[in-house]
Scaffold this active site. Structure first.
Site, PDB file in Angstrom:
ATOM      1  N   GLY A   1      51.254  46.752  19.384  1.00  0.00           N
ATOM      2  CA  GLY A   1      51.999  46.015  18.359  1.00  0.00           C
ATOM      3  C   GLY A   1      51.299  46.012  17.010  1.00  0.00           C
TER       4      GLY A   1
ATOM      5  N   GLU B   1      50.231  51.254  25.282  1.00  0.00           N
ATOM      6  CA  GLU B   1      51.111  50.509  26.199  1.00  0.00           C
ATOM      7  C   GLU B   1      51.227  51.151  27.586  1.00  0.00           C
ATOM      8  OE1 GLU B   1      51.708  51.020  23.019  1.00  0.00           O
ATOM      9  OE2 GLU B   1      52.610  49.240  22.114  1.00  0.00           O
TER      10      GLU B   1
HETATM   11  N1  DAK Z   1      45.812  40.602  23.827  1.00  0.00           N
HETATM   12  C1  DAK Z   1      45.068  39.521  24.185  1.00  0.00           C
HETATM   13  N2  DAK Z   1      43.742  39.470  24.060  1.00  0.00           N
HETATM   14  C2  DAK Z   1      43.121  40.557  23.562  1.00  0.00           C
HETATM   15  C3  DAK Z   1      43.817  41.725  23.177  1.00  0.00           C
HETATM   16  C4  DAK Z   1      45.246  41.705  23.318  1.00  0.00           C
HETATM   17  N3  DAK Z   1      46.020  42.741  22.940  1.00  0.00           N
HETATM   18  N4  DAK Z   1      42.929  42.632  22.737  1.00  0.00           N
HETATM   19  C5  DAK Z   1      41.716  42.068  22.841  1.00  0.00           C
HETATM   20  N5  DAK Z   1      41.832  40.809  23.331  1.00  0.00           N
HETATM   21  C6  DAK Z   1      40.747  39.862  23.605  1.00  0.00           C
HETATM   22  C7  DAK Z   1      39.946  40.260  24.834  1.00  0.00           C
HETATM   23  O1  DAK Z   1      40.594  39.829  26.012  1.00  0.00           O
HETATM   24  C8  DAK Z   1      38.650  39.531  24.581  1.00  0.00           C
HETATM   25  O2  DAK Z   1      38.831  38.173  24.917  1.00  0.00           O
HETATM   26  P1  DAK Z   1      37.656  37.331  25.710  1.00  0.00           P
HETATM   27  O3  DAK Z   1      37.404  38.089  26.961  1.00  0.00           O
HETATM   28  O4  DAK Z   1      36.487  37.369  24.761  1.00  0.00           O
HETATM   29  O5  DAK Z   1      38.263  35.969  25.892  1.00  0.00           O
HETATM   30  C9  DAK Z   1      38.487  39.614  23.068  1.00  0.00           C
HETATM   31  O6  DAK Z   1      39.795  39.886  22.556  1.00  0.00           O
HETATM   32  C10 DAK Z   1      37.564  40.736  22.633  1.00  0.00           C
HETATM   33  O7  DAK Z   1      38.024  41.924  23.235  1.00  0.00           O
HETATM   34  P2  DAK Z   1      37.063  42.895  24.112  1.00  0.00           P
HETATM   35  O8  DAK Z   1      35.953  42.131  24.737  1.00  0.00           O
HETATM   36  O9  DAK Z   1      37.952  43.698  24.990  1.00  0.00           O
HETATM   37  O10 DAK Z   1      36.444  43.813  22.958  1.00  0.00           O
HETATM   38  P3  DAK Z   1      35.936  45.309  23.098  1.00  0.00           P
HETATM   39  O11 DAK Z   1      35.224  45.618  21.814  1.00  0.00           O
HETATM   40  O12 DAK Z   1      35.199  45.544  24.371  1.00  0.00           O
HETATM   41  O13 DAK Z   1      37.274  46.201  23.147  1.00  0.00           O
HETATM   42  C11 DAK Z   1      39.504  46.828  22.492  1.00  0.00           C
HETATM   43  C12 DAK Z   1      38.129  46.220  22.052  1.00  0.00           C
HETATM   44  C13 DAK Z   1      40.482  46.669  21.306  1.00  0.00           C
HETATM   45  C14 DAK Z   1      39.318  48.317  22.792  1.00  0.00           C
HETATM   46  C15 DAK Z   1      39.985  46.081  23.773  1.00  0.00           C
HETATM   47  O14 DAK Z   1      39.954  44.681  23.506  1.00  0.00           O
HETATM   48  C16 DAK Z   1      41.392  46.453  24.161  1.00  0.00           C
HETATM   49  O15 DAK Z   1      41.633  47.506  24.771  1.00  0.00           O
HETATM   50  N6  DAK Z   1      42.360  45.564  23.892  1.00  0.00           N
HETATM   51  C17 DAK Z   1      43.712  45.720  24.321  1.00  0.00           C
HETATM   52  C18 DAK Z   1      44.424  46.706  23.414  1.00  0.00           C
HETATM   53  C19 DAK Z   1      45.851  46.951  23.878  1.00  0.00           C
HETATM   54  O16 DAK Z   1      46.099  47.392  25.015  1.00  0.00           O
HETATM   55  N7  DAK Z   1      46.772  46.670  22.979  1.00  0.00           N
HETATM   56  C20 DAK Z   1      48.182  46.907  23.232  1.00  0.00           C
HETATM   57  C21 DAK Z   1      48.753  45.662  23.828  1.00  0.00           C
HETATM   58  S1  DAK Z   1      50.397  45.958  24.403  1.00  0.00           S
HETATM   59  C22 DAK Z   1      57.508  44.046  23.171  1.00  0.00           C
HETATM   60  C23 DAK Z   1      57.194  44.540  21.932  1.00  0.00           C
HETATM   61  C24 DAK Z   1      55.905  44.958  21.704  1.00  0.00           C
HETATM   62  C25 DAK Z   1      54.964  44.887  22.686  1.00  0.00           C
HETATM   63  C26 DAK Z   1      55.304  44.403  23.905  1.00  0.00           C
HETATM   64  C27 DAK Z   1      56.584  43.964  24.156  1.00  0.00           C
HETATM   65  N8  DAK Z   1      58.879  43.663  23.426  1.00  0.00           N
HETATM   66  C28 DAK Z   1      59.803  44.034  22.422  1.00  0.00           C
HETATM   67  C29 DAK Z   1      59.187  42.870  24.554  1.00  0.00           C
HETATM   68  C30 DAK Z   1      53.638  45.311  22.392  1.00  0.00           C
HETATM   69  C31 DAK Z   1      52.739  45.549  23.355  1.00  0.00           C
HETATM   70  C32 DAK Z   1      51.340  45.713  23.039  1.00  0.00           C
HETATM   71  O17 DAK Z   1      50.896  45.640  21.925  1.00  0.00           O
END
Ligand code: DAK
Length: 260
Positions: A111, A134
């Site tokens: 997002g 995603e």
């Molecule tokens: N959501 C919630 N928390 C998140 C997060 C996220 N997207 N990204 C990071 N955090 C949180 C982590 O859980 C962690 O929290 P604590 O454990 O400290 O409580 C904190 O931020 C720091 O993150 P990391 O410890 O993981 O930090 P690193 O440096 O190790 O890694 C990273 C950084 C950015 C590579 C990693 O955090 C990561 O992979 N994050 C997730 C990225 C991701 O998968 N993003 C896409 C999300 S899915 C929809 C429309 C749109 C969407 C969905 C539905 N509809 C129309 C229904 C969109 C979907 C998405 O965006």
């Protein structure tokens, strides 16, 4: 109006909206989307604001995506509501009628990358990483990623990002046309401000109609798009700004546009 997760600063006709949820890498939850929508609607109406910068707090993330912890608990109806929220908000950015620049200060994932793509320009610092991860969560990009990404970078690059889910560097994003410029972190906001300031010297209605023509025209045939362009150009000739712009050129002075 004070916001929990959003800092709003207006200086020299530029509104800077900073998403402030550093502990979760500025991930977008329903509350932030509501705040962002409210601010954007204000900014759209506010005649003192000519352009907008959207950025994330801290050095690590622009926006690391939608909030996965919130999404994981969604029932189908809540997912639908979230979908409306996110699509409405990004739609308001795209059709704001004022230039919006994404200042990408770190991770722009899911997002977050989609938010940046709804903005009219993207300027990234060289530490930024952009991606649509995603598929790694078992879902597809749902806030315009499958549509805006392919329109910006072409089908091949878009499918590579959407199917691998791997993030790319700012330099690679620049190479494929996903970002307009790459700068060092301290230069990020000043560059965005400089680019917007240059735009804001121009007629506000001309900026708005240029955005409208490109945004709507891309969804039309060339013939329809050219017709839209002629219509909007014709409307420019009904404005005081057009008379001022041309008079200023002929009188060898700077134009003073009023947006009417
Ligand atoms: N959501 C919630 N928390 C998140 C997060 C996220 N997207 N990204 C990071 N955090 C949180 C982590 O859980 C962690 O929290 P604590 O454990 O400290 O409580 C904190 O931020 C720091 O993150 P990391 O410890 O993981 O930090 P690193 O440096 O190790 O890694 C990273 C950084 C950015 C590579 C990693 O955090 C990561 O992979 N994050 C997730 C990225 C991701 O998968 N993003 C896409 C999300 S899915 C929809 C429309 C749109 C969407 C969905 C539905 N509809 C129309 C229904 C969109 C979907 C998405 O965006």
């Amino acid at each position: 109006m004070p916001f929990e997760n959003l800092k709003v600063e207006i200086v020299d006709r530029i509104a800077t909206l900073t998403i402030c949820r550093e502990k979760a890498l500025n991930a977008l939850n329903s509350e932030i989307l509501d705040e962002l929508l409210a601010v954007l609607q204000d900014v759209k109406r506010n005649g003192q604001v000519g352009g907008v910068i959207v950025t994330g707090a801290g050095e690590k993330a622009f926006v690391a995506g939608a909030d996965i912890a919130e999404m994981a608990r969604f029932e189908p109806l809540q997912a639908c509501e979230f979908s409306h929220r996110i699509q409405n908000t990004f739609g308001v950015i795209e059709t704001l009628g004022k230039p919006v620049v994404a200042a990408i200060n770190g991770f722009a994932l899911g997002g977050g990358c989609e938010l940046a793509m709804a903005c009219h320009l993207r300027i990234a610092c060289h530490t930024a990483r952009l991606g649509q991860p995603e598929v790694k969560l078992g879902i597809i990009a749902g806030a315009g990623g499958t549509q805006r990404l392919a329109r910006l970078v072409g089908k091949g690059h878009a499918l590579e990002m959407l199917l691998t889910g791997e993030a790319i560097s700012a330099e690679e994003a620049y190479r494929i046309g996903l970002v307009n410029r790459v700068v060092s972190p301290p230069e990020l906001i000043p560059t965005c401000r400089a680019v917007l300031s240059e735009m804001l010297k121009n007629g506000p209605l001309a900026l708005r109609y240029s955005i409208d023509a490109v945004h709507n025209g891309l969804e039309m045939s060339l013939e329809e798009g050219l017709f839209l362009e002629s219509t909007l150009l014709g409307m420019c000739f009904a404005t005081t700004d057009m008379k001022e712009g041309m008079s200023a050129f002929l009188e060898k002075r700077f134009a003073k546009f009023q947006g009417k």
